[in-house]
Scaffold this motif. Structure first.
Motif, PDB file in Angstrom:
ATOM      1  N   ALA A   1      26.075  77.160 -10.011  1.00 40.14           N
ATOM      2  CA  ALA A   1      27.499  77.483 -10.067  1.00 40.14           C
ATOM      3  C   ALA A   1      27.830  78.650  -9.149  1.00 40.14           C
ATOM      4  O   ALA A   1      28.853  78.631  -8.448  1.00 40.14           O
TER       5      ALA A   1
ATOM      6  N   SER B   1      28.311  69.218  -3.128  1.00 36.75           N
ATOM      7  CA  SER B   1      29.695  68.805  -3.283  1.00 36.75           C
ATOM      8  C   SER B   1      29.838  67.291  -3.353  1.00 36.75           C
ATOM      9  O   SER B   1      30.760  66.779  -3.984  1.00 36.75           O
TER      10      SER B   1
ATOM     11  N   HIS C   1      27.912  77.401  -5.603  1.00 38.94           N
ATOM     12  CA  HIS C   1      29.073  76.553  -5.344  1.00 38.94           C
ATOM     13  C   HIS C   1      30.353  77.385  -5.250  1.00 38.94           C
ATOM     14  O   HIS C   1      31.177  77.165  -4.345  1.00 38.94           O
TER      15      HIS C   1
ATOM     16  N   PRO D   1      32.063  71.838 -13.961  1.00 37.53           N
ATOM     17  CA  PRO D   1      32.820  71.816 -12.704  1.00 37.53           C
ATOM     18  C   PRO D   1      34.300  72.118 -12.890  1.00 37.53           C
ATOM     19  O   PRO D   1      34.916  72.783 -12.059  1.00 37.53           O
TER      20      PRO D   1
ATOM     21  N   LEU E   1      29.015  66.409  -6.957  1.00 36.08           N
ATOM     22  CA  LEU E   1      29.542  67.311  -7.970  1.00 36.08           C
ATOM     23  C   LEU E   1      30.377  66.572  -9.008  1.00 36.08           C
ATOM     24  O   LEU E   1      30.333  66.892 -10.198  1.00 36.08           O
ATOM     25  N   HIS E   2      31.143  65.554  -8.569  1.00 36.43           N
ATOM     26  CA  HIS E   2      32.000  64.842  -9.509  1.00 36.43           C
ATOM     27  C   HIS E   2      31.205  64.032 -10.516  1.00 36.43           C
ATOM     28  O   HIS E   2      31.747  63.556 -11.515  1.00 36.43           O
TER      29      HIS E   2
ATOM     30  N   ASN F   1      36.663  74.976 -10.981  1.00 40.46           N
ATOM     31  CA  ASN F   1      37.945  74.733 -10.307  1.00 40.46           C
ATOM     32  C   ASN F   1      39.026  75.673 -10.825  1.00 40.46           C
ATOM     33  O   ASN F   1      39.838  76.198 -10.052  1.00 40.46           O
TER      34      ASN F   1
END
Length: 273
Positions: free
Chosen positions: A16, A2, A19, A190, A5-6, A194
């Motif tokens: 995936a 995490s 996560h 990602p 992740l950005h 979301n």
């Protein structure tokens, strides 16, 4: 994962799944992600590491094409090309695909449109992961990918769609690819994770106030109204108002220093939001 992740443009299917499992606090497998992708609940992507050939294309609803005229390339697009009618449909609409004549090289990470050989490749991966039989059918329309960061062509969604192509053995031309490239890899962005987590989480429902909580709220409001009815100097700060409330109504539920400081802070935050 995490913390970085950005910085990641994409995650492998296994990454995936791990996560998503941590986010929804439930075991989510790679098979679950593939099924969700096949049903278009999750936008799957493909990583093409080596350049492969593709034709830039655009989509037009078949019903919107004038039947009195022969099908022709959209004059608004910056190229002239061929028209191919898709046997598959998107959201119940059969689409006409307008493709450019000259193929170009593409590589990198693209989203899947799930309308041709790209959808078959996802099903192939699903069957392989669960030990099922390999698929024997192909798509004559080709495999479609979309570059999400590019300009909008057609009405499907943002980005530039491409139809993957393969060269004839005698180098006489190109024909639509029936699958994604053999050296490609299914991945997940990602942002798509979301979006999926937002769909999986139940809508937040505000609970009604309990009787005790409702009483404390009404007491705070009532005391403030009493202060307004009897103005006096010295009420120039929250601390002064709280002190006076405690002195005049020490036995009322909710009239405590801690609760008043908390409610005043929440009230100011609410007004600014």
């Amino acid at each position: 994962m995490s913390k970085i992740l950005h910085l990641r443009e994409w995650l492998t299917l296994d990454e995936a799944a791990t996560h998503v499992s941590s986010l929804v606090e439930e075991n989510v497998s790679v098979l679950d992600l593939l099924w969700l992708g096949a049903e278009r609940h999750l936008t799957l992507s493909v990583r093409i590491p080596n350049p492969t050939m593709a034709k830039l294309c655009a989509f037009k609803a078949f019903d919107e094409v004038p039947k009195a005229e022969p099908l022709r390339a959209n004059p608004d697009l910056p190229w002239t090309g061929e028209l191919v009618t898709l046997g598959d449909s998107i959201d119940g609409i059969t689409w006409v695909v307008e493709t450019s004549h000259n193929p170009v090289e593409v590589y990198g990470v693209f989203e899947l449109l799930m309308i041709g050989g790209d959808a078959i490749s996802v099903e192939d991966e699903y069957q392989a992961r669960r030990g099922g039989p390999p698929l024997e059918f192909v798509s004559m329309n080709g495999a479609y990918i979309i570059e999400p960061k590019a300009l909008l062509y057609g009405e499907l969604q943002g980005g530039r769609p491409f139809k993957l192509m393969e060269r004839f053995e005698d180098d006489s031309g190109y024909y639509p690819a029936s699958r994604l490239p053999s050296d490609s890899e299914l991945v997940v962005r990602p942002a798509s994770i979301n979006d999926l987590v937002g769909k999986l989480q139940p809508p937040r429902v505000e609970k009604p106030l309990a009787a005790k909580e409702r009483t404390t709220h009404l007491n705070v409001i009532g005391v403030l109204l009493e202060l307004l009815r009897s103005p006096r100097p010295g009420r120039d700060s929250e601390a002064a108002i709280i002190k006076e409330m405690l002195e005049n109504y020490p036995d009322k539920a909710g009239i405590s220093k801690r609760n008043l400081e908390t409610k005043f802070a929440e009230a100011k935050k609410s007004l600014k939001s």
